[in-house]
Write a protein that holds these residues in place. Structure first.
Motif, PDB file in Angstrom:
ATOM      1  N   PRO A  43       0.871  -1.197   0.054  1.00  0.00           N
ATOM      2  CA  PRO A  43       0.017  -0.107   0.035  1.00  0.00           C
ATOM      3  C   PRO A  43       0.766   1.236  -0.103  1.00  0.00           C
ATOM      4  CG  PRO A  43      -0.265  -1.101   1.920  1.00  0.00           C
ATOM      5  CD  PRO A  43       0.434  -2.161   1.261  1.00  0.00           C
ATOM      6  N   ILE A  44       1.846   1.313   0.712  1.00  0.00           N
ATOM      7  CA  ILE A  44       2.835   2.394   0.556  1.00  0.00           C
ATOM      8  C   ILE A  44       3.368   2.721  -0.789  1.00  0.00           C
ATOM      9  CG2 ILE A  44       4.919   3.377   1.404  1.00  0.00           C
ATOM     10  CD1 ILE A  44       4.495   1.760   4.231  1.00  0.00           C
ATOM     11  N   THR A  45       3.774   1.601  -1.478  1.00  0.00           N
ATOM     12  CA  THR A  45       4.269   1.660  -2.974  1.00  0.00           C
ATOM     13  C   THR A  45       3.221   2.169  -3.830  1.00  0.00           C
ATOM     14  OG1 THR A  45       5.901  -0.382  -2.412  1.00  0.00           O
ATOM     15  CG2 THR A  45       5.266   0.379  -4.905  1.00  0.00           C
ATOM     16  N   ILE A  46       1.906   1.638  -3.673  1.00  0.00           N
ATOM     17  CA  ILE A  46       0.894   2.237  -4.554  1.00  0.00           C
ATOM     18  C   ILE A  46       0.493   3.796  -4.237  1.00  0.00           C
ATOM     19  CG2 ILE A  46      -1.719   2.115  -5.108  1.00  0.00           C
ATOM     20  CD1 ILE A  46      -1.282  -1.210  -4.468  1.00  0.00           C
ATOM     21  N   GLY A  47       0.327   3.929  -3.006  1.00  0.00           N
ATOM     22  CA  GLY A  47      -0.001   5.317  -2.809  1.00  0.00           C
ATOM     23  C   GLY A  47       1.059   6.486  -2.889  1.00  0.00           C
ATOM     24  N   PHE A  63      10.381   6.138  -1.065  1.00  0.00           N
ATOM     25  CA  PHE A  63       9.600   5.151  -2.207  1.00  0.00           C
ATOM     26  C   PHE A  63      10.431   4.123  -2.810  1.00  0.00           C
ATOM     27  CE2 PHE A  63       8.675   4.630  -6.948  1.00  0.00           C
ATOM     28  CZ  PHE A  63       7.429   3.754  -6.396  1.00  0.00           C
ATOM     29  N   LEU A  64      11.755   4.488  -3.032  1.00  0.00           N
ATOM     30  CA  LEU A  64      12.534   3.515  -3.816  1.00  0.00           C
ATOM     31  C   LEU A  64      12.869   2.452  -2.704  1.00  0.00           C
ATOM     32  CD1 LEU A  64      14.862   5.818  -5.871  1.00  0.00           C
ATOM     33  CD2 LEU A  64      13.146   4.336  -6.807  1.00  0.00           C
ATOM     34  N   ILE A  65      13.304   2.785  -1.492  1.00  0.00           N
ATOM     35  CA  ILE A  65      13.432   1.993  -0.310  1.00  0.00           C
ATOM     36  C   ILE A  65      12.330   0.867  -0.389  1.00  0.00           C
ATOM     37  CG2 ILE A  65      14.106   1.466   1.962  1.00  0.00           C
ATOM     38  CD1 ILE A  65      15.252   4.154   1.801  1.00  0.00           C
TER      39      ILE A  65
END
Length: 462
Positions: A23-27, A58-60
């Motif tokens: 969810p963090i990646t998507i948002g 985001f990359l991490i």
């Protein structure tokens, strides 16, 4: 525990752990794309700083998500080969498209975005991060389509000769009504999670002081708070729709969510219940009258089938056996999902109110709350997926295959236990690395790019 229980625990551990990053990646991909767009349109340096700051985080998270996602897919061949043989013709199709289309879209254009600063034309560079954001959404849809087929199988035929389910209508799989309801709910929850992640870190920086730091992170804090509040409304609306679809396709799951043993009309929704030791009789509860009827049917006086009646109906349809999921788990995970999501929205509302004036800074209490804020939606997401999967039990594919029949027949309990311990230890190490990297880069205030440097973004890359 036997091999089946251990295999279920292993899949649960790997899935829930992986979904902490999803969810963090998507948002966050969309929020970073929005900040990049603001820099492209205004030319203000602060938006470039914020884009690169959140881009690092985001990359991490993206890298960890890729690693844990690959391990998760190994489970189908390791411990669930009977399931893979039964549904591979159907389940593999959306997963293959996700890997060949969505993931390659994400990874290719993410590479262009990382190394394209001051090398690519600005429009192409901006388009790259937006394509990454679109790729994450597509990836989510194809995976949810596969999972939704397990919840409500469509577009297939059963071949008795081979004992396999075979794909007949791929369009039906992609337009499964469960997938159409689950996708917007999952995306809304992802934005709630990413918004809380952004708000918590930005509030910490605002409180740390310094006029330049406060001026830089206050817009990010507002963006995070607004994202959380808008996403919370979307989660509520899409969750209401999903509840009605769930009642239509899996009425036992809805009955288990309320621990409703006897059919009721109307049916109330209990916020807290104390029951008998066997869980089948209510001793005390705080109940919203007619709440479950509306959630399940859309009518305040709607009829909701109880666990006992559904058990009898399933025995007549599928044969003898218990078709009840773990009632305490489904009951409390459903409420925990709602509680943690609501707490995140409440903190975001207070933060937005406190940030309404430029000269007003958040209180220390609010900043302490902001430290735990990113964890609240993550907990809500985890409890939501546990409810979704545990509430389907004893089915691995609803109405077609029970979980006990999907496990690998030649893999013993010792082998599963060994791999489960190995993965759990590995994931613990990865968790330490992930948290350490996020804390390290989240504390760093992004520097103003020096226009005289030939490669002004070397610090961003390394």
């Amino acid at each position: 525990m036997d091999a089946i229980d251990l295999a279920r625990w292993q899949f649960g551990i790997t899935t829930v752990y992986h979904f902490l990053f999803v969810p963090i990646t998507i948002g966050l991909s969309a929020l970073v794309a929005g900040l990049h767009t603001a820099w492209y349109r205004t030319g203000k340096v602060k938006y470039r700083q914020l884009t690169q700051f959140w881009g690092k985080l985001f990359l991490i998270n993206f890298a960890m998500g890729v690693v844990t996602g690959i391990v998760q897919e190994f489970q189908f061949g390791m411990n669930w080969s009977a399931y893979s043989k039964f549904v591979g013709d159907i389940f593999g199709a959306p997963l293959a498209i996700e890997g060949l289309l969505a993931f390659f879209l994400e990874s290719t254009f993410l590479g262009l975005w990382i190394f394209g600063w001051d090398r690519l034309p600005k429009r192409v560079h901006l388009a790259s991060i937006w394509l990454v954001a679109i790729g994450t959404q597509l990836s989510a849809y194809f995976i949810l389509a596969a999972n939704s087929w397990m919840q409500w199988p469509v577009g297939y035929r059963y071949d008795r000769a081979s004992g396999r389910a075979e794909l007949q209508d791929f369009g039906a799989v992609l337009t499964n009504k469960v997938a159409l309801a689950t996708f917007p709910h999952t995306i809304a929850a992802s934005f709630l999670t990413a918004g809380a992640f952004m708000l918590g870190i930005a509030l910490w920086h605002v409180l740390r002081g310094g006029e330049e730091r406060t001026a830089l992170f206050r817009p990010a804090a507002k963006l995070g708070a607004i994202t959380v509040l808008v996403a919370a409304v979307a989660v509520f609306v899409t969750g209401d729709i999903q509840g009605k679809i769930m009642t239509e396709t899996q009425p036992m799951k809805m009955a288990a969510a309320e621990a409703l043993y006897d059919t009721a009309q109307p049916a109330g929704f209990s916020l807290l219940t104390i029951g008998s030791l066997d869980g089948q009789r209510e001793l005390w509860s705080v109940t919203v009258p007619h709440g479950l009827s509306f959630l399940a049917t859309g009518s305040w006086n709607g009829k909701v089938q109880g666990i006992n009646d559904l058990q009898q109906a399933y025995e007549q349809r599928f044969g003898p056996g218990s078709y009840k999921p773990n009632i305490p788990v489904t009951y409390w995970t459903f409420r925990s999902m709602i509680l943690f999501g609501a707490l995140a929205a409440l903190i975001a509302l207070i933060a937005l109110w406190r940030l309404r004036r430029p000269e007003q800074r958040p209180s220390r209490w609010l900043t302490r709350a902001a430290i735990v804020l990113p964890l609240l939606p993550l907990a809500a997401n985890s409890f939501g997926w546990i409810f979704t999967e545990m509430g389907r039990q004893p089915w691995i594919v609803f109405g077609l295959m029970q979980t006990r029949d999907g496990v690998s027949p030649t893999v013993g309990a010792g082998s599963v236990l060994t791999s489960m311990i190995t993965f759990t230890v590995l994931y613990a190490v990865l968790a330490v690395i992930e948290v350490a990297l996020l804390l390290r880069f989240a504390r760093i205030v992004p520097a103003v790019p020096d226009p005289d440097l030939s490669e002004p973004d070397a610090a961003f890359l390394y």
